[in-house]
Design an enzyme around this catalytic site. Structure first.
Site, PDB file in Angstrom:
ATOM      1  CG  ASP A   1       8.757  68.367  23.832  1.00  0.00           C
ATOM      2  OD1 ASP A   1       8.531  67.184  23.493  1.00  0.00           O
ATOM      3  OD2 ASP A   1       8.554  68.790  24.972  1.00  0.00           O
TER       4      ASP A   1
ATOM      5  N   GLY B   1       3.445  70.063  35.285  1.00  0.00           N
ATOM      6  CA  GLY B   1       4.268  69.101  34.579  1.00  0.00           C
ATOM      7  C   GLY B   1       5.571  68.884  35.280  1.00  0.00           C
ATOM      8  N   GLY B   2       6.588  68.404  34.536  1.00  0.00           N
ATOM      9  CA  GLY B   2       7.841  68.002  35.154  1.00  0.00           C
ATOM     10  C   GLY B   2       8.624  69.140  35.777  1.00  0.00           C
ATOM     11  CG  PHE B   3      11.136  71.438  33.982  1.00  0.00           C
ATOM     12  CD1 PHE B   3      11.682  70.352  34.639  1.00  0.00           C
ATOM     13  CD2 PHE B   3      11.664  71.798  32.758  1.00  0.00           C
ATOM     14  CE1 PHE B   3      12.734  69.647  34.099  1.00  0.00           C
ATOM     15  CE2 PHE B   3      12.715  71.103  32.204  1.00  0.00           C
ATOM     16  CZ  PHE B   3      13.257  70.015  32.874  1.00  0.00           C
ATOM     17  N   GLY B   4       7.234  72.330  36.732  1.00  0.00           N
ATOM     18  CA  GLY B   4       6.493  73.313  37.493  1.00  0.00           C
ATOM     19  C   GLY B   4       5.020  73.324  37.165  1.00  0.00           C
ATOM     20  CB  SER B   5       2.218  74.563  38.747  1.00  0.00           C
ATOM     21  OG  SER B   5       2.549  73.411  39.501  1.00  0.00           O
ATOM     22  CB  VAL B   6       0.513  76.530  33.808  1.00  0.00           C
ATOM     23  CG1 VAL B   6       0.035  77.743  33.011  1.00  0.00           C
ATOM     24  CG2 VAL B   6       1.739  75.912  33.145  1.00  0.00           C
TER      25      VAL B   6
ATOM     26  CE  LYS C   1       5.787  76.756  30.729  1.00  0.00           C
ATOM     27  NZ  LYS C   1       6.672  76.324  29.620  1.00  0.00           N
TER      28      LYS C   1
ATOM     29  CG  LEU D   1      -4.620  77.723  33.985  1.00  0.00           C
ATOM     30  CD1 LEU D   1      -4.052  78.581  32.858  1.00  0.00           C
ATOM     31  CD2 LEU D   1      -6.136  77.669  33.901  1.00  0.00           C
TER      32      LEU D   1
END
Length: 761
Positions: A577, A462-467, A481, A459
Site C-alpha cells: 500500500d 481514515g477508513g479504520f479510525g483516527s490518529v 492510531k 491529527l
C-alpha cells in the site's frame, strides 16, 4: 461496567466541549474583525493561527457583523471552500457555536481551494480567484467602480462606490436561503443544493409566479409540486414576500426563526437554534408522498450483480443517466460508468455492497430511486394512513413491511451481540500478543487516554479510525492510531504489530507500542511533525512547494526503506500500500514509510505469493489481476509515487479533462512527443530550474512501471541508481511506455474492485 464507562465518556465529551468553547471564547476576544473595508485590499484563503471559533468551525472570516460572518467557508472533508456569508446563532464574541450555516455563497457551482484569493482592486472590482489564478466569480458592477465592501447586521453583503451609492448587494442574488429582513422578489428564486455535502445548484426551486409561491423541479419546470397564494387576502397585488419575524408571505413561521432554506430534498423549512443545533420546521403543508421522486446517491457502493436488466446507449453523462431513470417508471436504480459513459437501469433491486473508492470523482456512480422524506416529522401528529388510492396504499404497506422487517433484523443482531458480550467476547489477540518475541511496549487504554489528553488533538482520520497526537511521560511525542471496527481492523492491527514491531530502520516509522484491551486496539508511533507527503506535493500553494533537493532526498528515503523491507529483514516484507498518504515526514523532511496494515510476509525461499487483492486503486500493479504477487508490486507503486512527486499531481485526477485524467497516459503521450519537460511541477520555481535533472529521474520511475514485473528493478538497484553505480539506460524495453495507454489504464481500473480499504491515515 459498560454503562458506567459510557456515562463517564459522555461526561468527558461534554466537559471537553465546554473547555474548547471557553478557550475559543478567550481567543475570540483578541480578534477584532471589521464589518466594512475599503479598497485596495486582498485576502488569501490560508488557515490562520488564531483560535477563534469561526476558524474552528471551518470559516475564515473577512467581515463580521453581529451573528453574520463573511469569509471563506471550507469543508473539513476535501478542503473545498466557498466565499460565503454564514450565520452563527449568536455574535461570535459572545458565545461559541460550532454550527455555522451558509446563507449565501458566491461560487456554489465552482468551489475554490487553499491559496485562493479575494481582491478588492484599485480599479474598483471585487474578484475571487482560485489558486491557479483563474477568475471564479466577480459581481456585475459594470460602470460602477466599487470602493468599499460592507456586511450589514442583517447579513447583506454590499458593495459601494466612491459616492457611497450601492453598486451591488447579495440580497438581490439569493442562493438557497433567506434571512430575516430579506425579500424574495418576482424574477428571483431559491435554488436548492444538490445535497447537504454538495453546494452546487440542485433540481428544486422556489419562485414567486402568478401571484403565489411555486415550488417545482428546475429540470422540468412544468413539474410543480406545490403552489400557495402569496397573501392570505389573495388580491393585494404584491410582487414579493419578505421574511419577517413570525411571517413569510402567507406562511406563518416561528418568531425565533433565523433563516429559511429550500433543502436538497425539496422541503422549504424555517430554521431556529435549539440548544446545540439548527432545527427546521417544514412550511409546505403537503403530504410527504406528494413530493417528486428523486435519486439517492449511494457513496462507495456498487451493485452486487454483474448483469443488469437494461442497458442504455447514447447517454454520455451521469445527469442524463439519472434523468433516464426518473422518466422510466420501472427503473428502481441507476448505475453510471464514467470510463465507458455507460448507463445501466435496474428494474429489480437485489443487493448492493460497500466499496472503498480512491478515485475522485468515482469511476462508478450508483443511484437508488426514493421519495423525498422529511428529516423529522412532528411527533404529535396522527400518522394514520390517509384515504389514498389503492396503489399508494399498497406501496405504503410494502414500505412499512420492509421497515418493520429491517427493524426486526436489527433487533436479532442486537440480541446476538448482547449474548456474545455476556458470554465473554474477548479476542484471543489480547493474550497471545504477549508471547510474540521482540514486541514493543504494551500500553493500557487508560495510559493512552492520558498520553493523548483524552484523544483531544486529532491529527487525521481514515477508513479504520483516527490518529491523535500525544506525549509520553518521558516527554517524547507520539502519534496514536485508534482503530475502529472488528474483522478487517483486527487483521490490519495484527499485521502491523507483527510486521514492524521488531524491525528498525531510519526510513521506516517506528512502532513505539500498542494496546489490545477488550474492544480497544491502538497503535503508538513516533510523531512526524510534517505529516504525510500528499499534503506537500498535491497542494498548489507556491509558498509550500518543496524544492528539487528535498524531493530527490524523499524519493531516495522511500527507496531505502523499501529495500530494507524486501531484502534485509529475516522475512521478506511486501508493503502492498505504497502511496503518498503512507509516506510521513519528520521535522527535517526525512521520509519514512508507514502503515503496514495490508503488508504480507513471505519466506526468503519464496519468490512469490498468492494473496487476495488489497491496496489502493491507482497504485496497484497490473499483476494483481492474477493475485500472484512479488515484492515488485511495491516497486510499481513506488514508480507511481515518484511520478506524482516530480509532477506535483495525482495519478488519477478527476478534475482534469478525460485525456489528462490518468498521469501515466499523459506521461506516455508526452514521452512520444518529446515533451516530458511539460510534466515537471510548475508550482515550484526550483523544480523548473532543475527540470532536466527531474526528467532524468522520470526514467527511474518508468523503469519501475514496466508491465512485466520481472523487468522492474529491485529497490536495492534503485538505491544504487541514485548513488550513481547503476545506469537506467539499457534496462528499459523500447516499447514499455506504449503499454501504458489510457485504454489499458481504464480497463485495469474498472477491473479492480476497490473492496479492501487500507488503514487509517
Amino acid at each position: 461496567m459498560t454503562i458506567g464507562r459510557n456515562t463517564c465518556s459522555y461526561f468527558l465529551i461534554i466537559l471537553l466541549i465546554l473547555l474548547i468553547s471557553l478557550s475559543l471564547l478567550i481567543s475570540a476576544e483578541i480578534v477584532d474583525y471589521p464589518s466594512s473595508v475599503d479598497f485596495p485590499n486582498s485576502w488569501r484563503n490560508i488557515p490562520s493561527s488564531d483560535l477563534s471559533f469561526p476558524e474552528a468551525a471551518g470559516v475564515r472570516p473577512i467581515l463580521v457583523n453581529g451573528m453574520f460572518v463573511c469569509g471563506f467557508s471550507c469543508s473539513f472533508v476535501d478542503d473545498s471552500c466557498l466565499f460565503a456569508v454564514s450565520i452563527f446563532k449568536t455574535s461570535y464574541d459572545d458565545s461559541a457555536s460550532f454550527s455555522p450555516q451558509v446563507v449565501w455563497s458566491a461560487n456554489r457551482n465552482n468551489p475554490i481551494g487553499l491559496g485562493a484569493i479575494l481582491q478588492l482592486t484599485r480599479e474598483g472590482r471585487l474578484i475571487l480567484q482560485d489558486d491557479n489564478g483563474a477568475v471564479v466569480w466577480s459581481p456585475n458592477t459594470v460602470g460602477k467602480p466599487v470602493s468599499r465592501l460592507n456586511l450589514t447586521a442583517e447579513g447583506n453583503l454590499m458593495l459601494f462606490d466612491k459616492t457611497n451609492n450601492m453598486a451591488w448587494q447579495s440580497f438581490a442574488h439569493p442562493t438557497d436561503s433567506l434571512v430575516l429582513g430579506q425579500r424574495l422578489v418576482t424574477g428571483q428564486k431559491l435554488r436548492a443544493s444538490v445535497s447537504t455535502s454538495n453546494s452546487s445548484d440542485g433540481s428544486y426551486a422556489l419562485a414567486i409566479t402568478d401571484g403565489g409561491f411555486t415550488a417545482y423541479r428546475e429540470a422540468d419546470p412544468s413539474r410543480i409540486y406545490y403552489y400557495r397564494y402569496l397573501d392570505e387576502e389573495m388580491n393585494t397585488g404584491k410582487l414579493y414576500a419578505e421574511f419577517q419575524s413570525g411571517r413569510f408571505g402567507s406562511f406563518i413561521v416561528s418568531d425565533s426563526a433565523n433563516f429559511i432554506q429550500l433543502g436538497s430534498d425539496g422541503h422549504l423549512k424555517a430554521y431556529e437554534w435549539n440548544e446545540w443545533k439548527w432545527v427546521g420546521v417544514d412550511l409546505l403543508d403537503i403530504d410527504r408522498c406528494d413530493y417528486p421522486l428523486s435519486l439517492l446517491e449511494l457513496r462507495d457502493t456498487e451493485y452486487i450483480r454483474n448483469q443488469y436488466n437494461r442497458i442504455f446507449s447514447g447517454i454520455t453523462s451521469k445527469e442524463d443517466c439519472k434523468q433516464a431513470c426518473l422518466k422510466n417508471c420501472s427503473c428502481q436504480a441507476a448505475i453510471f460508468f464514467d470510463q465507458y459513459s455507460s448507463c445501466y437501469l435496474i428494474s429489480e433491486v437485489f443487493s448492493f455492497r460497500m466499496t472503498a473508492s480512491n478515485f475522485n470523482p468515482p469511476l462508478i456512480s450508483t443511484f437508488m430511486k426514493v421519495q423525498n422524506n422529511p428529516i423529522a416529522e412532528n411527533s404529535n401528529k396522527n400518522h394514520s394512513l390517509p384515504n389514498l388510492p389503492k396503489r399508494r396504499r399498497k406501496d405504503i404497506v410494502v414500505i412499512l413491511g420492509s421497515t418493520l422487517g429491517a427493524i426486526f433484523g436489527v433487533f436479532l443482531i442486537c440480541i446476538f451481540l448482547f449474548l456474545r458480550i455476556k458470554k465473554g467476547f474477548k479476542e484471543v489477540e489480547e493474550d497471545y500478543l504477549d508471547y510474540i518475541s521482540g514486541m514493543p511496549t504494551r500500553f493500557s487504554y487508560e495510559e493512552l487516554k492520558n498520553v493523548t489528553k483524552n484523544f483531544s488533538n486529532k491529527l487525521g482520520e481514515g477508513g479504520f479510525g483516527s490518529v491523535f497526537q500525544g506525549t509520553l511521560p518521558s516527554g517524547s511525542e507520539v502519534a496514536v492510531k485508534h482503530l475502529d471496527g472488528f474483522g478487517p481492523v483486527k487483521k490490519s492491527f495484527i499485521a502491523e504489530v507483527q510486521t514492524i514491531g521488531s524491525i528498525h530502520h531510519f526510513n521506516l516509522v517506528s512502532l513505539v507500542g500498542f494496546c489490545a484491551e477488550k474492544f480497544s486496539r491502538l497503535l503508538v508511533y513516533e510523531y512526524m511533525p510534517n505529516g504525510s507527503l500528499d499534503r506537500w506535493i498535491f497542494n498548489k500553494i507556491p509558498e509550500l512547494a518543496l524544492g528539487w533537493q528535498i524531493r530527490k532526498k524523499i524519493i531516495l528515503d522511500i527507496a531505502k526503506g523499501l529495500a530494507y523491507l524486501h531484502e534485509e529483514c529475516n522475512q521478506k516484507i511486501i508493503h502492498l500500500d505504497i502511496k503518498p498518504q503512507n509516506i510521513l515526514l519528520d521535522e527535517n523532511f526525512n521520509a519514512k514509510v508507514s502503515d503496514f496494515g495490508l503488508s504480507k510476509l513471505i519466506g526468503r525461499d519464496q519468490s512469490q505469493v498468492i494473496t487476495t487483492m488489497r491496496g489502493t486503486p491507482g497504485y496497484m500493479a497490473p499483476e494483481w489481476l492474477s493475485s500472484v504477487i512479488t515484492e515488485k508490486a511495491d516497486v510499481y507503486s513506488f514508480g507511481i509515487v515518484v511520478l506524482e512527486i516530480l509532477c506535483g499531481r495525482k495519478n488519477v485526477d478527476g478534475s482534469q479533462q478525460e485525456e489528462d485524467r490518468h498521469l501515466l497516459g499523459v506521461f506516455s503521450r508526452k514521452q512520444e512527443e518529446g515533451q516530458l519537460l511539460d510534466l515537471v511541477d510548475n508550482c515550484s520555481d526550483d523544480m523548473q530550474s532543475n527540470a532536466v535533472e527531474v526528467v532524468e529521474m522520470m526514467k527511474v520511475a518508468a523503469w519501475c512501471l514496466q508491465t512485466e514485473y520481472s523487468r522492474r528493478p529491485s529497490m536495492s538497484t534503485v538505491v544504487k541508481v541514485f548513488e550513481g553505480s547503476v545506469d537506467v539506460a539499457g534496462n528499459l524495453k523500447d516499447n514499455f511506455l506504449n503499454e501504458l495507454t489510457p485504454e489499458a489504464l481504464r480497463t485495469f481500473a474498472s477491473t479492480v474492485s476497490p473492496s479492501t480499504l487500507s488503514g487509517p491515515r
